[in-house]
Design an enzyme around this catalytic site. Structure first.
Site, PDB file in Angstrom:
ATOM      1  CG  HIS A  47      -5.568   4.322   4.210  1.00  7.02           C
ATOM      2  ND1 HIS A  47      -5.119   4.427   2.902  1.00  7.02           N
ATOM      3  CD2 HIS A  47      -6.311   3.179   4.249  1.00  7.02           C
ATOM      4  CE1 HIS A  47      -5.589   3.406   2.203  1.00  7.02           C
ATOM      5  NE2 HIS A  47      -6.311   2.629   3.002  1.00  7.02           N
ATOM      6  CG  HIS A  59      -6.868  -0.242   5.331  1.00  9.07           C
ATOM      7  ND1 HIS A  59      -7.879   0.262   4.538  1.00  9.07           N
ATOM      8  CD2 HIS A  59      -7.393  -0.372   6.578  1.00  9.07           C
ATOM      9  CE1 HIS A  59      -8.966   0.419   5.277  1.00  9.07           C
ATOM     10  NE2 HIS A  59      -8.705   0.048   6.514  1.00  9.07           N
ATOM     11  CG  ASP A 100      -7.608   2.352  -0.527  1.00 13.63           C
ATOM     12  OD1 ASP A 100      -6.922   2.451  -1.561  1.00 13.63           O
ATOM     13  OD2 ASP A 100      -7.577   1.352   0.222  1.00 13.63           O
ATOM     14  CG  HIS A 103      -7.126  -0.512  -4.520  1.00 10.42           C
ATOM     15  ND1 HIS A 103      -6.720  -1.808  -4.260  1.00 10.42           N
ATOM     16  CD2 HIS A 103      -7.041   0.150  -3.342  1.00 10.42           C
ATOM     17  CE1 HIS A 103      -6.415  -1.926  -2.984  1.00 10.42           C
ATOM     18  NE2 HIS A 103      -6.606  -0.751  -2.391  1.00 10.42           N
ATOM     19  CG  ASP A 146      -4.382  -2.676   0.816  1.00 12.69           C
ATOM     20  OD1 ASP A 146      -4.783  -2.312   1.932  1.00 12.69           O
ATOM     21  OD2 ASP A 146      -4.890  -2.276  -0.246  1.00 12.69           O
ATOM     22  CG  HIS A 147      -2.826   1.361   1.341  1.00 11.80           C
ATOM     23  ND1 HIS A 147      -3.034   2.259   0.327  1.00 11.80           N
ATOM     24  CD2 HIS A 147      -3.854   0.467   1.268  1.00 11.80           C
ATOM     25  CE1 HIS A 147      -4.143   1.934  -0.327  1.00 11.80           C
ATOM     26  NE2 HIS A 147      -4.655   0.844   0.229  1.00 11.80           N
ATOM     27  CG  HIS A 202     -10.935   3.858   2.843  1.00 17.29           C
ATOM     28  ND1 HIS A 202     -11.670   2.779   2.410  1.00 17.29           N
ATOM     29  CD2 HIS A 202      -9.660   3.402   3.008  1.00 17.29           C
ATOM     30  CE1 HIS A 202     -10.870   1.723   2.318  1.00 17.29           C
ATOM     31  NE2 HIS A 202      -9.656   2.076   2.672  1.00 17.29           N
TER      32      HIS A 202
END
Ligand code: ZN
Ligand code: ZN
Length: 256
Positions: A52, A54, A130, A168, A56-57, A108
């Site tokens: 996805h 975001h 996530d 995570h 942090d990905h 999410h």
């Protein structure tokens, strides 16, 4: 095949799968841990899989492109750094001699996907970003409780021994909430003790398994009477699994 969780930022894992020569990584939010692992093991980077959009990905993708000897794959309905191969539900990705099935898991984010593969002679592997965490699930930033319930239900039907690779390390805080939902779940107590010792050693609690998540994760247990009763006590209007999940998610958001 070696499966490794590369820690990144405060609690992310960038999952790496390698055959001793070539590697793929999933959701590289940062390039540094990936480059260090590739160099230490003398691996070439054959593919990047993204679940996805975001930061942090996806934040490490640009810095990895010069090292990448294959495609970046990602969800067709999300904004992933271009160029990438857009994927939809039912598509297959071939990498490292394995075939990865793409599963749509919105909730999410609206276009979140997961990757599932069943290597010969080894337990299956799920990269679920996530969406599913050990003992919990992702926050509903872009999707509905009904979407998340459907997404988690699909993942819960995967083979029991599937290795669940979440993005995570949220397990202990998720289990604290899970114990509030199901104070008498013996599997949950046993798993909590194991995870506490893993974290005390600085080791990941992941991968989990689908079998374990079915036993301990309240978000996969919305049709269990004991979970529904807890949700009813926290505002769920009915025992319907979607109503139970919606209440659990809201309760967890406020839970300390
Ligand atoms: Zn996310
Ligand atoms: Zn994340």
């Amino acid at each position: 095949m070696n499966l490794t969780a590369l820690p990144a930022f405060t609690d992310n894992y960038i999952w790496m799968l390698d055959d001793g020569h070539k590697a793929l990584v999933v959701d590289p939010g940062d390039s540094a841990p990936v480059l260090a692992a590739l160099a230490a093991r003398q691996l070439t980077l054959a593919a990047i899989l993204v679940t996805h959009h975001h930061d942090d990905h996806v934040g490490g993708i640009e810095a990895l492109r010069t090292h990448l000897q294959g495609p970046v794959y990602g969800p067709q309905r999300e904004r992933i750094p271009q160029p990438f191969v857009p994927l939809a539900h039912g598509d297959h990705v071939d990498a490292l001699g394995l075939s990865f099935e793409v599963i749509d898991v919105p909730g999410h984010t609206s276009g979140h996907i997961a990757y599932f593969t069943a290597p010969a002679g080894a337990a299956p592997v799920l990269f679920c970003g996530d969406t599913l965490f050990s003992g919990g699930c992702g926050r509903l930033f872009e999707g509905t409780p009904a979407q998340m319930h459907h997404s988690l239900s699909q993942l819960a039907e995967l083979p029991a021994d599937t290795r669940v690779c979440c993005a995570h390390e949220y397990t202990l805080s998720n289990l604290k909430f899970a114990r509030a939902v199901e104070p008498a779940n013996a599997d949950l107590m046993e798993y909590t003790a194991w995870c506490e010792s893993r974290r005390a050693d600085g080791a990941p609690t992941l991968p989990s398994s689908i079998e374990r998540e079915r036993r301990v994760n309240p978000f996969l247990r919305c049709d269990e009477p004991v979970v529904a009763r807890s949700a009813r006590a926290h505002g769920a209007a009915t025992d319907e699994p979607v109503a139970v999940l919606a209440t659990l998610r809201q309760w967890k958001n406020d839970f300390r």
